[in-house]
Design a protein around this motif. Structure first.
Motif, PDB file in Angstrom:
ATOM      1  N   LEU A 201    -125.672  51.022 101.793  1.00 38.90           N
ATOM      2  CA  LEU A 201    -126.557  51.205 101.364  1.00 38.90           C
ATOM      3  C   LEU A 201    -126.596  50.857  99.823  1.00 38.90           C
ATOM      4  O   LEU A 201    -127.227  50.868  98.718  1.00 38.90           O
ATOM      5  CB  LEU A 201    -126.663  52.325 101.076  1.00 38.90           C
ATOM      6  CG  LEU A 201    -127.511  52.639 101.659  1.00 38.90           C
ATOM      7  CD1 LEU A 201    -128.273  54.738 102.193  1.00 38.90           C
ATOM      8  CD2 LEU A 201    -129.027  52.687 102.354  1.00 38.90           C
ATOM      9  N   ASP A 202    -125.152  49.818  99.441  1.00 38.94           N
ATOM     10  CA  ASP A 202    -125.016  49.349  98.057  1.00 38.94           C
ATOM     11  C   ASP A 202    -123.553  48.074  97.297  1.00 38.94           C
ATOM     12  O   ASP A 202    -123.082  47.913  97.729  1.00 38.94           O
ATOM     13  CB  ASP A 202    -123.917  50.706  97.129  1.00 38.94           C
ATOM     14  CG  ASP A 202    -124.139  50.360  95.894  1.00 38.94           C
ATOM     15  OD1 ASP A 202    -124.927  49.260  95.419  1.00 38.94           O
ATOM     16  OD2 ASP A 202    -122.883  50.699  95.785  1.00 38.94           O
TER      17      ASP A 202
ATOM     18  N   TYR B 205    -140.476  47.330  97.929  1.00 39.05           N
ATOM     19  CA  TYR B 205    -139.151  46.648  98.568  1.00 39.05           C
ATOM     20  C   TYR B 205    -139.330  47.329 100.594  1.00 39.05           C
ATOM     21  O   TYR B 205    -138.478  47.378 101.439  1.00 39.05           O
ATOM     22  CB  TYR B 205    -138.202  46.662  97.838  1.00 39.05           C
ATOM     23  CG  TYR B 205    -136.741  46.614  97.914  1.00 39.05           C
ATOM     24  CD1 TYR B 205    -136.280  45.945  98.299  1.00 39.05           C
ATOM     25  CD2 TYR B 205    -135.684  47.354  96.692  1.00 39.05           C
ATOM     26  CE1 TYR B 205    -135.364  45.133  98.991  1.00 39.05           C
ATOM     27  CE2 TYR B 205    -134.459  47.123  97.881  1.00 39.05           C
ATOM     28  CZ  TYR B 205    -134.690  46.499  98.799  1.00 39.05           C
ATOM     29  OH  TYR B 205    -132.884  46.023  99.373  1.00 39.05           O
ATOM     30  N   ALA B 206    -139.474  49.086  99.673  1.00 39.75           N
ATOM     31  CA  ALA B 206    -138.743  49.702 100.606  1.00 39.75           C
ATOM     32  C   ALA B 206    -139.500  49.179 101.926  1.00 39.75           C
ATOM     33  O   ALA B 206    -139.124  48.828 102.890  1.00 39.75           O
ATOM     34  CB  ALA B 206    -139.271  50.497 100.586  1.00 39.75           C
TER      35      ALA B 206
ATOM     36  N   THR C 130    -136.288  45.129 109.289  1.00 41.19           N
ATOM     37  CA  THR C 130    -134.671  46.740 109.618  1.00 41.19           C
ATOM     38  C   THR C 130    -135.332  45.882 111.039  1.00 41.19           C
ATOM     39  O   THR C 130    -134.876  45.959 112.322  1.00 41.19           O
ATOM     40  CB  THR C 130    -134.686  46.757 109.600  1.00 41.19           C
ATOM     41  OG1 THR C 130    -135.622  47.910 109.010  1.00 41.19           O
ATOM     42  CG2 THR C 130    -133.530  46.866 108.105  1.00 41.19           C
ATOM     43  N   PHE C 131    -137.084  45.815 111.017  1.00 40.85           N
ATOM     44  CA  PHE C 131    -137.748  46.241 112.784  1.00 40.85           C
ATOM     45  C   PHE C 131    -137.191  45.069 113.069  1.00 40.85           C
ATOM     46  O   PHE C 131    -137.001  44.979 114.610  1.00 40.85           O
ATOM     47  CB  PHE C 131    -139.313  46.162 112.727  1.00 40.85           C
ATOM     48  CG  PHE C 131    -140.191  46.924 113.947  1.00 40.85           C
ATOM     49  CD1 PHE C 131    -140.108  48.405 113.710  1.00 40.85           C
ATOM     50  CD2 PHE C 131    -140.485  46.233 114.330  1.00 40.85           C
ATOM     51  CE1 PHE C 131    -140.592  47.839 115.419  1.00 40.85           C
ATOM     52  CE2 PHE C 131    -141.788  45.800 116.020  1.00 40.85           C
ATOM     53  CZ  PHE C 131    -141.388  46.936 116.137  1.00 40.85           C
TER      54      PHE C 131
ATOM     55  N   ARG D  68    -135.993  41.996  98.667  1.00 38.75           N
ATOM     56  CA  ARG D  68    -136.306  42.805  97.755  1.00 38.75           C
ATOM     57  C   ARG D  68    -136.938  41.236  96.487  1.00 38.75           C
ATOM     58  O   ARG D  68    -138.313  41.287  95.990  1.00 38.75           O
ATOM     59  CB  ARG D  68    -135.286  43.013  96.562  1.00 38.75           C
ATOM     60  CG  ARG D  68    -135.990  43.638  95.366  1.00 38.75           C
ATOM     61  CD  ARG D  68    -135.251  43.782  93.993  1.00 38.75           C
ATOM     62  NE  ARG D  68    -134.112  45.517  94.538  1.00 38.75           N
ATOM     63  CZ  ARG D  68    -134.041  45.726  93.799  1.00 38.75           C
ATOM     64  NH1 ARG D  68    -135.242  46.710  93.373  1.00 38.75           N
ATOM     65  NH2 ARG D  68    -133.257  47.191  94.380  1.00 38.75           N
TER      66      ARG D  68
ATOM     67  N   TYR E  13    -138.319  46.024 103.351  1.00 31.73           N
ATOM     68  CA  TYR E  13    -136.492  45.962 104.299  1.00 31.73           C
ATOM     69  C   TYR E  13    -137.482  47.231 105.523  1.00 31.73           C
ATOM     70  O   TYR E  13    -136.311  46.638 106.596  1.00 31.73           O
ATOM     71  CB  TYR E  13    -136.849  47.631 103.092  1.00 31.73           C
ATOM     72  CG  TYR E  13    -135.119  47.607 103.453  1.00 31.73           C
ATOM     73  CD1 TYR E  13    -134.211  46.378 103.400  1.00 31.73           C
ATOM     74  CD2 TYR E  13    -135.234  48.161 104.091  1.00 31.73           C
ATOM     75  CE1 TYR E  13    -132.531  46.695 104.390  1.00 31.73           C
ATOM     76  CE2 TYR E  13    -133.019  49.132 105.178  1.00 31.73           C
ATOM     77  CZ  TYR E  13    -132.308  47.955 105.006  1.00 31.73           C
ATOM     78  OH  TYR E  13    -130.984  48.576 104.971  1.00 31.73           O
ATOM     79  N   GLY E  14    -137.409  47.501 105.433  1.00 35.30           N
ATOM     80  CA  GLY E  14    -138.868  47.839 106.909  1.00 35.30           C
ATOM     81  C   GLY E  14    -139.054  47.408 107.501  1.00 35.30           C
ATOM     82  O   GLY E  14    -138.576  47.259 109.182  1.00 35.30           O
TER      83      GLY E  14
ATOM     84  N   PRO F  79    -130.100  42.223 101.744  1.00 37.67           N
ATOM     85  CA  PRO F  79    -131.143  43.019 100.595  1.00 37.67           C
ATOM     86  C   PRO F  79    -131.512  42.573  99.394  1.00 37.67           C
ATOM     87  O   PRO F  79    -132.966  42.660  99.413  1.00 37.67           O
ATOM     88  CB  PRO F  79    -130.994  44.024 100.736  1.00 37.67           C
ATOM     89  CG  PRO F  79    -129.315  45.040 101.689  1.00 37.67           C
ATOM     90  CD  PRO F  79    -128.817  42.877 101.459  1.00 37.67           C
TER      91      PRO F  79
END
Ligand code: SF4
Ligand code: FES
Ligand code: FES
Lengths: 224, 572
Positions: free
Chosen positions: A15-16, A80-81, A88-89, A70, A84-85, A66
């Motif tokens: 996550l970072d 951005y979310a 990753t799908f 972004r 990202y979804g 990431p």
């Protein structure tokens, strides 16, 4: 995938993470921006273009860490979310750096019956890596994938989200590796239906000019 | 009016309601997870399935086909439909699990699927006891599972942000939390990642779920996947009682439930009210409960020494009688109820003092135009309607310096901390104070301290910034037994069965304080100005009858959702 069945564990993404690209690298050129704007124009809202824009970014950066996702979201003006979804799908969007050539070997039902695993293991041996890994020279990543919709020509593999290679045999794989090492991608092969073979030279794609034609294997008399 | 038949019963409907909401509105319970009335309808949990049919129409005559008994022939759709997304249509026939074996079976099977990878850790889950998944699995689910393989393991106890914890394994991917940040709070900080059995909601890398409304996802998550970092593992739901009330961090008066165990408020959850806060609460409202539990006073004090209530009342009355009425500064409070402020104005009037003023607590820039306001008090509008205006600080300080103020009577506030007076300035005048906390900075210079019940311990009325008058009810017990409080508290319990942790069961944590509507009349009585009210309900009834600014605001009318008052004068 088989591993996932034995050890069904879903990892937490970092996550970072440390960024893979610097601020200076993280820009789209004028042309790329124009291209993305053109994609956006095709849809009622900008989020419709997210898949194409991600694809464009992947071709440019090689993979989608990431910060690139972004960048795509910011360019499109979508959350951005959300981008990202989407990224990753789809497994075809690479979230990690991969080898120059990604070999996706199908081991779903038809391919499995026709020797998909044999082909996978053969490649593992030849490349000296396990599936999911990348060779040290950064040339090949080997992956096991689910059905790619070419079951009629099993077993098969796909090269870097691109051309399919059908009816695999160890000899064919040897030749493929040799070609790829020489920088030669396999030609796009059109899978035809018997009734198409006389038309369009068997090529159903108008956007792939240079292509080999894949001959439908003989159909058993009894089926006719 | 168009008609729909649900389980052989005919209902009329208006507009284009969805089948699920229509059923729920008519007391027909349909299991569901992803549907939330305030958000878009993704129909992704598949738990709310029903059978839907329409009358068959004869092609030639364009009339409904009739069977031999003259009833319309109903053609059912081949597959079950999700009731949450199904529009009603005239003549539609619906079968729910109550009449259709197929529907009951489908609901059961959907639940079996939903539970395949669920950890079934209810014994250690905060959501247990009020978990839609748990409840509906018992009611509609299968007896057991046929799944014999390893369950998928997903990330657990992940801090999505400072206040919300994720347990990926419990999630059923209903997307309510994601939709909340997309559609309601608009922070867009959450998304569902990955696919198939691997997916769960999370923030994208580098993003913290610090939405000021983030904790609403805990309420709406239909499982225990999202829990409050603050409340985790503090108490089981069945050990607590809850009281419907409002929050008091700002002037919005969002509706809430106060959850209490052993007379301690442990959490605050949203209570729907379309006129005020819909289904939502800001995080700051939810975390605003420590002040109900901590630094609470232990009974009245005279000159800093413990005293009995009677002694304190007598001393306060003595102070009031010892100075001329015009010399007493009465300070109302935007933290106190309308009833308490009203009694204060009556006392001021009876003694010949000026109309009370209140100390405003405004924090410019705090408001967000939604459920947070610049005003950090719950009842400034109530004060204004009572004719209690904000203090003119300069004027009052000048008066104090000129020695015109001979005594100060302050309702539930802290004049020193608020910067109205310095402690030195108050050192030479008698001060009577109704404080909430022992940390009140005016206490050292207070002559008579009459600790006041806070919003969770009293009965009363607050008027929010939009002129919505709402009642509060006691959520926890105070030391004194008071008939009004006990009666009101009784109504706060939905199930009527006590638990060993109930608020009246324990003496522990019962604060020795009294509502100002008890203390003020007691002081007034001793000062020779009796105020014979039987309780706040009667005070409010009098106001509703006599003051146009409160017209209609009786306890009966306010009920659980409040009353919108006529606007009077200019808004503050
Ligand atoms: S965490 Fe809860 S609200 Fe969010 S998708 Fe999962 S089950 Fe739904
Ligand atoms: S099973 Fe391999 S392509 Fe379908
Ligand atoms: S409530 Fe209808 S599908 Fe989830």
């Amino acid at each position: 995938m088989a591993d996932f069945i034995k050890h069904p564990e879903v990892p937490l993404p970092d996550l970072d993470p440390a960024p893979s690209f610097s601020e200076e690298e993280l820009v789209f050129t004028e042309e790329e921006r124009a291209q993305i704007a053109e994609y956006v124009r095709r849809y009622p809202t900008a989020d419709g273009a997210v898949m194409r824009a991600l694809w464009l970014a992947q071709e440019k950066f090689g993979f989608l860490p990431p910060e690139v996702i972004r960048l795509v979201a910011e360019t499109l003006g979508i959350p951005y979310a959300q981008a990202y979804g989407v990224a990753t799908f789809y497994t075809q969007y690479y979230k990690q750096k991969k080898g120059r050539y990604v070999l996706d070997v199908c081991t779903s039902f038809s391919c499995q019956l026709c020797g998909g695993y044999d082909m996978l293991h053969y490649l593992e041996e030849q490349l000296g890596i396990q599936k999911g890994e990348t060779t040290e020279d950064g040339l090949f990543t080997l992956q096991e994938v689910e059905c790619l919709g070419a079951c009629g020509s099993a077993p098969m593999l796909q090269v870097t989200n691109g051309p399919y290679v059908f009816n695999l045999t160890p000899e064919k794989l040897d030749a493929l590796l040799e070609d790829l090492r020489a920088g030669k991608m396999p030609a796009f092969t059109s899978v035809t239906l018997p009734q198409d073979e006389d038309e369009m030279g068997g090529n159903r794609r108008s956007d792939a000019p240079q292509s080999a034609v894949y001959e439908t294997p003989p159909v058993a008399r009894t089926l006719e | 009016m168009p008609k729909v038949t649900i389980d052989h019963q005919v209902y009329e409907f208006e507009g284009r309601p969805k089948a699920l909401q229509f059923c729920l509105d008519h007391g027909i319970e349909l299991p569901h997870f992803c549907y939330h009335p305030a958000m878009s309808i993704p129909a992704n949990c598949r738990e709310c399935l029903i059978e839907v049919g329409m009358p068959a129409i004869d092609r030639e005559t364009r009339q409904p086909k009739l069977d031999k008994d003259g009833n319309p022939v109903i053609r059912f759709m081949p597959k079950l439909m999700t009731s949450c997304s199904q529009d009603l249509a005239d003549g539609m026939v619906i079968r729910t699990h109550r009449t259709s074996e197929k529907v009951a079976r489908a609901q059961q099977d959907t639940l079996e699927f939903l539970l395949i990878n669920h950890p079934l850790d209810c014994p250690i889950c905060d959501q247990a006891g009020h978990c839609p998944l748990q409840i509906q699995a018992y009611k509609y689910g299968p007896e057991g599972s046929r799944f014999e393989f390893r369950k998928v393991r997903k990330p657990k106890h992940i801090k999505l942000g400072p206040r919300v914890m994720l347990d990926g394994e419990r999630c059923i991917n209903c997307t309510r939390c994601v939709r909340f940040t997309d559609e309601i709070s608009k922070s867009r900080q959450l998304t569902i990642i990955e696919r198939g059995v691997r997916n769960y909601p999370i923030t994208p890398p580098g993003v913290t779920f610090d939405d000021p409304y983030s904790m609403n996802v805990i309420d709406i998550c239909p499982v225990g996947a999202l829990t409050s970092i603050d409340f985790r593992f503090k108490a089981r739901i069945w050990e607590m009682s809850s009281a419907p009330s409002i929050t008091t961090t700002n002037a919005k008066g969002s509706n809430c439930h106060y959850w209490v165990k052993d007379n301690l408020v442990l959490r605050i959850t949203a209570r729907p009210n379309a006129a005020v806060n819909d289904y939502w609460l800001p995080d700051e409202d939810r975390l605003d409960y420590h002040r109900f539990n901590e630094n609470r006073p232990d009974g009245p004090r005279i000159d800093g020494r413990p005293a009995t209530w009677d002694e304190a009342y007598a001393r306060a009355a003595e102070v009031l009688r010892s100075v001329p009425g015009e010399g007493i500064l009465f300070l109302g409070s935007a933290h106190a109820t309308v009833e308490d402020n009203y009694l204060l104005t009556k006392l001021a009037k009876a003694l010949g003092a000026d109309v009370p003023r209140y100390i405003p607590h405004v924090e410019p820039g705090h408001g967000d135009g939604w459920l947070r306001t610049d005003d950090r008090t719950p009842n400034a509008e109530g004060c204004r309607r009572l004719g209690i205006e904000p203090v003119d600080e300069a004027m009052i300080r000048a008066k104090m310096e000129a020695g015109e103020i001979k005594a100060v009577y302050a309702l539930e506030d802290d004049p020193v901390a608020a910067g109205l007076f310095s402690a030195e300035a108050l050192a030479n005048v008698p001060v009577i104070l109704h404080p909430y906390h022992t940390t009140n900075e005016t206490l050292p210079v207070t002559d008579v301290a009459l600790p006041a019940a806070m919003v969770v311990e009293t009965v009363g009325t607050y008027v929010n910034c939009d002129g919505h008058a709402q009642r509060v009810r006691p959520a926890k017990a105070i030391r004194d037994v008071n008939r009004t409080l006990v009666l009101e508290m009784d109504k706060g319990r939905p199930d009527k069965h006590g638990t060993p942790f109930d608020r009246w069961h324990h003496e522990d944590h019962q604060v020795n304080c009294r509502p100002s509507w008890v203390s003020l009349p007691a002081v007034a009585q001793k000062a020779g100005h009796p105020m014979p009210y039987k309780g706040p309900k009667y005070i409010m009834a009098e106001l509703a009858r006599t003051d146009p600014a409160f017209s209609g605001a009786t306890y009966e009318a306010m009920g659980l959702s409040g009353v919108r008052l006529e606007s009077v004068g200019e808004a503050v």
